[in-house]
Write a protein that holds these residues in place. Structure first.
Motif, short mmCIF file in Angstrom:
data_model
loop_
_atom_site.label_atom_id
_atom_site.label_comp_id
_atom_site.label_asym_id
_atom_site.label_seq_id
_atom_site.Cartn_x
_atom_site.Cartn_y
_atom_site.Cartn_z
N HIS A 7 0.85 -1.19 0.00
CA HIS A 7 0.00 0.00 0.00
C HIS A 7 0.88 1.24 0.00
O HIS A 7 1.86 1.31 0.73
CB HIS A 7 -0.91 0.02 1.23
N ARG A 8 0.51 2.17 -0.81
CA ARG A 8 1.22 3.43 -0.87
C ARG A 8 0.57 4.39 0.11
O ARG A 8 -0.64 4.51 0.16
CB ARG A 8 1.13 4.01 -2.28
N CYS A 9 1.38 5.07 0.89
CA CYS A 9 0.88 6.03 1.86
C CYS A 9 0.42 7.28 1.09
O CYS A 9 1.19 7.91 0.40
CB CYS A 9 1.97 6.40 2.86
N VAL A 10 -0.85 7.61 1.22
CA VAL A 10 -1.41 8.75 0.52
C VAL A 10 -1.87 9.78 1.55
O VAL A 10 -2.59 9.46 2.47
CB VAL A 10 -2.60 8.32 -0.37
N VAL A 11 -1.43 11.00 1.36
CA VAL A 11 -1.84 12.08 2.24
C VAL A 11 -3.15 12.63 1.72
O VAL A 11 -3.28 12.93 0.53
CB VAL A 11 -0.77 13.20 2.26
N PRO A 12 -4.16 12.77 2.59
CA PRO A 12 -5.44 13.33 2.12
C PRO A 12 -5.25 14.71 1.53
O PRO A 12 -4.59 15.56 2.10
CB PRO A 12 -6.28 13.40 3.41
N VAL A 50 9.83 28.99 -3.91
CA VAL A 50 8.59 28.82 -3.16
C VAL A 50 8.11 27.37 -3.23
O VAL A 50 7.66 26.81 -2.22
CB VAL A 50 7.50 29.78 -3.69
N GLY A 51 8.20 26.75 -4.39
CA GLY A 51 7.79 25.34 -4.52
C GLY A 51 8.60 24.41 -3.65
O GLY A 51 8.05 23.52 -3.00
N VAL A 52 9.91 24.62 -3.59
CA VAL A 52 10.76 23.77 -2.75
C VAL A 52 10.45 23.99 -1.27
O VAL A 52 10.35 23.03 -0.50
CB VAL A 52 12.25 24.03 -3.06
N LEU A 57 8.04 21.94 3.71
CA LEU A 57 7.12 22.16 4.83
C LEU A 57 5.98 21.15 4.83
O LEU A 57 5.58 20.65 5.88
CB LEU A 57 6.56 23.58 4.80
N GLY A 58 5.46 20.85 3.65
CA GLY A 58 4.38 19.86 3.56
C GLY A 58 4.84 18.46 3.93
O GLY A 58 4.11 17.69 4.56
N ASN A 59 6.06 18.11 3.56
CA ASN A 59 6.58 16.77 3.85
C ASN A 59 6.90 16.56 5.32
O ASN A 59 6.84 15.43 5.80
CB ASN A 59 7.82 16.47 3.01
N ARG A 67 -2.95 26.35 7.62
CA ARG A 67 -3.59 25.15 7.07
C ARG A 67 -2.61 24.00 7.10
O ARG A 67 -1.41 24.17 6.91
CB ARG A 67 -4.04 25.40 5.63
N ALA A 68 -3.13 22.80 7.33
CA ALA A 68 -2.28 21.63 7.35
C ALA A 68 -1.68 21.35 5.98
O ALA A 68 -0.57 20.86 5.87
CB ALA A 68 -3.06 20.42 7.84
N HIS A 69 -2.44 21.67 4.93
CA HIS A 69 -1.96 21.49 3.55
C HIS A 69 -2.31 22.75 2.80
O HIS A 69 -3.40 23.28 2.89
CB HIS A 69 -2.63 20.29 2.88
N TYR A 70 -1.36 23.25 2.02
CA TYR A 70 -1.60 24.49 1.30
C TYR A 70 -2.37 24.28 0.00
O TYR A 70 -2.80 25.21 -0.64
CB TYR A 70 -0.28 25.22 1.02
N TRP A 71 -2.54 23.04 -0.44
CA TRP A 71 -3.24 22.78 -1.70
C TRP A 71 -4.69 22.51 -1.47
O TRP A 71 -5.24 22.05 -0.61
CB TRP A 71 -2.60 21.64 -2.47
#
Length: 71
Positions: A7-12, A50-52, A57-59, A67-71
């Motif tokens: 199983h691949r770990c997927v972040v919501p 900014v992307g890096v 930060l997200g990882n 927010r927990a996730h910026y996307w």
């Protein structure tokens, strides 16, 4: 183990936009450098940085802008 599934770990909410931002930044860097257009080169550098930062930060699970996730 027979029948074990990997199983691949997927972040919501993970849509992969951080990688897209980095790729677009690299494309703008190349176009700006090859065509000698400084504004494209500058925008490319900003997008890559900014992307890096957002990717890192997200990882590590850090909240970005409240927010927990910026996307």
């Amino acid at each position: 183990m027979r029948g074990a599934a990997l199983h691949r770990c997927v972040v919501p909410g993970d849509t992969g936009y951080d990688e897209d931002m980095i790729i677009i930044g690299l494309v703008l860097l190349l176009i700006g450098a090859l065509a000698s257009i400084p504004i494209l080169w500058t925008l490319g550098v900003i997008l890559v940085i900014v992307g890096v930062i957002l990717l890192i930060l997200g990882n590590i699970g850090h909240q970005v802008g409240g927010r927990a996730h910026y996307w």
